[in-house]
Scaffold this motif. Sequence first.
Motif, mmCIF file in Angstrom:
data_model
loop_
_atom_site.group_PDB
_atom_site.id
_atom_site.type_symbol
_atom_site.label_atom_id
_atom_site.label_comp_id
_atom_site.label_asym_id
_atom_site.label_seq_id
_atom_site.Cartn_x
_atom_site.Cartn_y
_atom_site.Cartn_z
ATOM 1 N N LEU A 53 0.901 -1.302 -0.180
ATOM 2 C CA LEU A 53 0.090 0.018 0.095
ATOM 3 C C LEU A 53 0.746 1.170 0.005
ATOM 4 C CD1 LEU A 53 -2.722 1.354 0.040
ATOM 5 C CD2 LEU A 53 -2.750 1.131 2.494
ATOM 6 N N ALA A 54 1.956 1.198 0.809
ATOM 7 C CA ALA A 54 2.899 2.376 0.659
ATOM 8 C C ALA A 54 3.317 2.528 -0.576
ATOM 9 C CB ALA A 54 4.136 2.079 1.775
ATOM 10 N N VAL A 55 3.906 1.506 -1.319
ATOM 11 C CA VAL A 55 4.371 1.527 -2.779
ATOM 12 C C VAL A 55 3.410 2.179 -3.693
ATOM 13 C CG1 VAL A 55 5.127 0.329 -4.488
ATOM 14 C CG2 VAL A 55 6.071 -0.169 -2.375
ATOM 15 N N ILE A 56 2.197 1.820 -3.441
ATOM 16 C CA ILE A 56 1.052 2.293 -4.443
ATOM 17 C C ILE A 56 0.619 3.812 -3.974
ATOM 18 C CG2 ILE A 56 -1.502 2.366 -4.695
ATOM 19 C CD1 ILE A 56 -1.336 -0.688 -4.250
ATOM 20 N N CYS A 57 0.736 4.256 -2.795
ATOM 21 C CA CYS A 57 0.679 5.634 -2.462
ATOM 22 C C CYS A 57 1.996 6.327 -3.066
ATOM 23 C CB CYS A 57 0.733 5.844 -0.929
ATOM 24 S SG CYS A 57 -1.107 5.320 -0.222
ATOM 25 N N ILE A 71 -5.141 9.347 0.416
ATOM 26 C CA ILE A 71 -5.461 7.704 0.430
ATOM 27 C C ILE A 71 -4.878 7.250 1.746
ATOM 28 C CG2 ILE A 71 -5.271 5.328 -0.344
ATOM 29 C CD1 ILE A 71 -5.673 6.673 -3.101
ATOM 30 N N SER A 72 -3.773 7.735 2.007
ATOM 31 C CA SER A 72 -2.942 7.108 3.353
ATOM 32 C C SER A 72 -3.572 7.822 4.545
ATOM 33 C CB SER A 72 -1.561 7.585 3.355
ATOM 34 O OG SER A 72 -1.365 9.121 3.649
ATOM 35 N N GLY A 121 5.714 10.244 -0.092
ATOM 36 C CA GLY A 121 5.361 8.888 -0.584
ATOM 37 C C GLY A 121 6.767 7.868 -0.135
ATOM 38 N N MET A 122 8.026 8.737 -0.347
ATOM 39 C CA MET A 122 9.120 7.931 -0.018
ATOM 40 C C MET A 122 9.321 7.663 1.597
ATOM 41 S SD MET A 122 11.937 9.455 -2.825
ATOM 42 C CE MET A 122 12.576 10.510 -1.550
ATOM 43 N N ASP A 123 8.672 8.651 2.116
ATOM 44 C CA ASP A 123 8.831 8.661 3.586
ATOM 45 C C ASP A 123 7.748 7.270 4.006
ATOM 46 O OD1 ASP A 123 10.562 10.302 4.371
ATOM 47 O OD2 ASP A 123 9.223 11.945 4.762
#
Length: 142
Positions: A53-57, A71-72, A121-123
């Motif tokens: 999910l983090a990669v999608i965000c 979304i997050s 997003g990287m964070d």
Amino acid sequence: MAQKEGGGRVKTGDHLGAKAIAGAPTAGGGVVVEVREKKGSLRAAIPTMPFPLAVICLFLNTFIPGLGTFISAFTVLCGARSELVSQRGVCCVFWLNVAAAFIQILTAVIMVGWIMSIFWGMDMVILAISDGYRDQGLPEDV
């Protein structure tokens, strides 16, 4: 230049605020035992999500600034952890993430929001990796 601090620690006089255990080498080539980064309210509100999910965000934030952050924000309502949840509550952390998303969207026109969105997003991915969600559901010996 080291000062004794409670709990058997020595506080060094450096500008990073690093702490070293008493008796360990300190400033000038010493060993740093503990370093804590102080984050602002918006950065501390970034939720720790499962790795996929983090990669999608991150992907969404790269191409549509603020969408992944928006979304997050909803993952906080679904139980994702954040550094601020214990201090400010789930609702406040949700709105902080929504505010961060809108800041990214509004300032994307001048490129600031787009860059901020990518770093956000990287964070998210870094938090997911550091919390061990990348290997979630797999045995440790595989």
